[in-house]
Design a protein around this motif. Structure first.
Motif, mmCIF file in Angstrom:
data_model
loop_
_atom_site.group_PDB
_atom_site.id
_atom_site.type_symbol
_atom_site.label_atom_id
_atom_site.label_comp_id
_atom_site.label_asym_id
_atom_site.label_seq_id
_atom_site.Cartn_x
_atom_site.Cartn_y
_atom_site.Cartn_z
ATOM 1 N N CYS A 40 -1.609 -17.144 -18.753
ATOM 2 C CA CYS A 40 -0.330 -16.716 -18.360
ATOM 3 C C CYS A 40 -0.023 -16.672 -17.141
ATOM 4 O O CYS A 40 -1.254 -15.698 -16.502
ATOM 5 C CB CYS A 40 0.672 -15.015 -19.378
ATOM 6 S SG CYS A 40 2.199 -14.989 -18.907
ATOM 7 N N GLY B 11 3.372 -15.306 -15.324
ATOM 8 C CA GLY B 11 4.606 -14.788 -15.739
ATOM 9 C C GLY B 11 5.425 -14.755 -15.173
ATOM 10 O O GLY B 11 5.938 -14.963 -14.739
ATOM 11 N N LYS C 166 8.159 -16.385 -16.515
ATOM 12 C CA LYS C 166 9.398 -16.240 -17.178
ATOM 13 C C LYS C 166 9.608 -17.221 -17.909
ATOM 14 O O LYS C 166 10.611 -17.208 -18.417
ATOM 15 C CB LYS C 166 10.457 -14.962 -16.816
ATOM 16 C CG LYS C 166 9.586 -14.100 -16.124
ATOM 17 C CD LYS C 166 10.194 -12.820 -15.619
ATOM 18 C CE LYS C 166 11.359 -13.080 -14.150
ATOM 19 N NZ LYS C 166 11.408 -12.657 -14.162
ATOM 20 N N MET D 96 10.970 -16.202 -21.109
ATOM 21 C CA MET D 96 11.338 -15.598 -22.020
ATOM 22 C C MET D 96 12.640 -16.471 -22.289
ATOM 23 O O MET D 96 14.056 -15.931 -22.803
ATOM 24 C CB MET D 96 11.881 -14.955 -20.382
ATOM 25 C CG MET D 96 10.748 -13.935 -20.704
ATOM 26 S SD MET D 96 10.090 -12.753 -19.578
ATOM 27 C CE MET D 96 11.473 -11.549 -19.430
ATOM 28 N N ILE E 185 10.448 -12.092 -25.703
ATOM 29 C CA ILE E 185 9.460 -12.153 -25.152
ATOM 30 C C ILE E 185 9.669 -11.557 -23.711
ATOM 31 O O ILE E 185 11.066 -11.567 -23.406
ATOM 32 C CB ILE E 185 9.149 -13.894 -24.443
ATOM 33 C CG1 ILE E 185 9.130 -14.709 -25.413
ATOM 34 C CG2 ILE E 185 7.827 -13.325 -23.515
ATOM 35 C CD1 ILE E 185 8.580 -15.720 -25.997
ATOM 36 N N THR E 186 9.111 -10.367 -23.092
ATOM 37 C CA THR E 186 9.690 -9.692 -22.111
ATOM 38 C C THR E 186 7.824 -9.838 -21.179
ATOM 39 O O THR E 186 6.808 -9.672 -21.821
ATOM 40 C CB THR E 186 9.829 -8.105 -22.673
ATOM 41 O OG1 THR E 186 8.234 -7.843 -23.379
ATOM 42 C CG2 THR E 186 10.967 -8.093 -23.578
ATOM 43 N N LEU E 187 8.352 -9.130 -20.316
ATOM 44 C CA LEU E 187 7.463 -8.884 -19.081
ATOM 45 C C LEU E 187 6.978 -7.781 -19.307
ATOM 46 O O LEU E 187 7.206 -7.097 -18.932
ATOM 47 C CB LEU E 187 8.078 -9.820 -17.738
ATOM 48 C CG LEU E 187 7.122 -9.432 -16.326
ATOM 49 C CD1 LEU E 187 6.127 -11.328 -16.997
ATOM 50 C CD2 LEU E 187 7.894 -10.015 -15.070
ATOM 51 N N VAL F 284 3.449 -12.183 -19.829
ATOM 52 C CA VAL F 284 4.483 -11.430 -20.938
ATOM 53 C C VAL F 284 4.302 -11.198 -22.484
ATOM 54 O O VAL F 284 2.433 -11.581 -22.688
ATOM 55 C CB VAL F 284 5.161 -12.894 -20.869
ATOM 56 C CG1 VAL F 284 6.221 -13.424 -19.786
ATOM 57 C CG2 VAL F 284 4.803 -14.028 -21.847
ATOM 58 N N CYS G 105 7.972 -21.720 -27.623
ATOM 59 C CA CYS G 105 7.282 -20.752 -26.294
ATOM 60 C C CYS G 105 6.127 -21.668 -26.153
ATOM 61 O O CYS G 105 5.213 -22.400 -25.328
ATOM 62 C CB CYS G 105 6.839 -19.563 -26.544
ATOM 63 S SG CYS G 105 6.370 -18.961 -28.190
#
Length: 356
Positions: A196, A198, A200, A203, A211-213, A218, A231
């Motif tokens: 990953c 990041g 986003k 998201m 899905i969150t950071l 994430v 995703c």
């Protein structure tokens, strides 16, 4: 009443011209033309083969099929759906380019390619099963809008089903991304933190904000995740992980259920190209070798009957149960028995041999 299954003996060594003559005779004897609606949109479903595959059905095989559909007043096109896994067939653009690289051009097949499930496998229709109206399956969106379907399958062994033919080509091959996830995955997705970046992007596509950071990567909240697979499709870095292990009985039943959803309410015709049977399916990106002698080309209006006949003759060729030469812990007839039970077709068939 027994379902007619027509067979014309053929082998790869005969060459394309001889195979074409045999196919034309088979289509005539099996009553192919009568199923084509005047001015109807006729989808011809097949598998274009993965990279390095050499045993999938060759492009020239489809030209006489296209010609017969046009002659009968129909408008044919080749169709497929996107794969769940990343690769040369994971979205409509790369899948179409890949098919063209394998020779599936209008010039070679007589038909254009129209993907059935949208750009990334997201276009779908929900269909209730006639014998189980409480149960609904998710199929490629275009399939509910066509007037007829011709399903052209290359029977092979299969790592999950033991055998993949018409039922597999229908159920797995023409389901939407969510439908494929239902068949293949037993748990919700997770994130590989090492892959990953990041970015986003996933998201922004998650319909449930699951899905969150978390720092530089994430995470997915399983309590919110609905398993839609957005995703998986949107991640460009292969950071979304699924558990692809599934109960081998359940996956065959789910495949048959999706096949019912695909075929419901339209005339369908099935062709099984039982030539160069391999242990694994054409999704594998390797050059595989045939493990049985060629049988020929089957044709029927019944997907259960054509697979039952194909399995029976393959087993006669092998001199043992088919699972013994593909995957020993797979009962390959779960899909045909369950398919019969839910109204997909009949296992009781009459084999009619055709000759030039």
């Amino acid at each position: 009443m027994k379902s007619p299954v027509f067979l014309i003996r053929a082998s790869h060594d005969e060459g394309p011209e001889r195979i074409e003559k045999k196919l034309k005779r088979l289509l005539t004897d099996a009553g192919f033309d009568s199923l084509i609606p005047e001015k109807g949109l006729v989808a011809v479903k097949t598998h274009f083969g993965e990279k390095k595959s050499v045993t999938h059905i060759p492009p020239h095989f489809f030209k006489p099929i296209s010609a017969r559909i046009k002659q009968a007043g129909g408008r044919p096109f080749l169709t497929e759906t996107s794969t769940l896994y990343k690769g040369s067939r994971s979205d409509a653009l790369c899948h179409t380019l890949h098919a063209l690289d394998h020779g599936f051009s209008v010039e070679n097949t007589g038909m254009p390619i129209v993907m059935a499930d949208g750009l990334k496998g997201e276009w779908e229709s929900e269909v209730a099963l006639p014998k189980r109206p409480d149960k609904k399956v998710k199929v490629a969106g275009m399939i509910t809008r066509i007037h007829a379907l011709v399903c052209v399958s290359h029977p092979t062994g299969h790592i999950a089903l033991g055998y993949g033919g018409a039922i597999k080509n229908l159920g797995m091959g023409l389901s939407s991304r969510k439908g494929k996830l239902t068949m293949h995955s037993s748990i919700k997705p997770s994130i590989d933190s090492e892959r990953c970046t990041g970015c986003k992007h996933c998201m922004n596509w998650c319909p449930e904000n699951a899905i969150t950071l978390n720092g530089y990567t994430v995470v997915i909240d399983e309590s919110k995740c609905i398993g839609c697979g957005e995703c998986l499709t949107e991640c460009r870095f292969d950071a979304v992980r699924y558990n692809w292990e599934m109960d081998k009985t359940e996956i065959q039943k789910l495949t048959a259920e999706h096949a019912v959803g695909v075929t419901n309410g339209k005339p369908c015709f099935y062709i099984n190209y039982a030539i160069r049977f391999t242990k694994d399916c054409d999704c594998y990106g390797t050059a595989k070798e045939a493990i049985l002698k060629d049988i020929g080309i089957f044709a029927s209006q019944d997907p259960v009957a054509i697979d039952e006949a194909c399995i029976t003759l393959l087993e006669a060729q092998a001199g043992k149960p088919l699972c013994d030469i593909t995957y020993p812990d797979r009962d390959v007839r779960i899909q045909t028995r369950y398919g019969e039970a839910i109204g997909l077709g009949s296992r009781d068939y009459e084999l009619i041999e055709v000759a030039l």
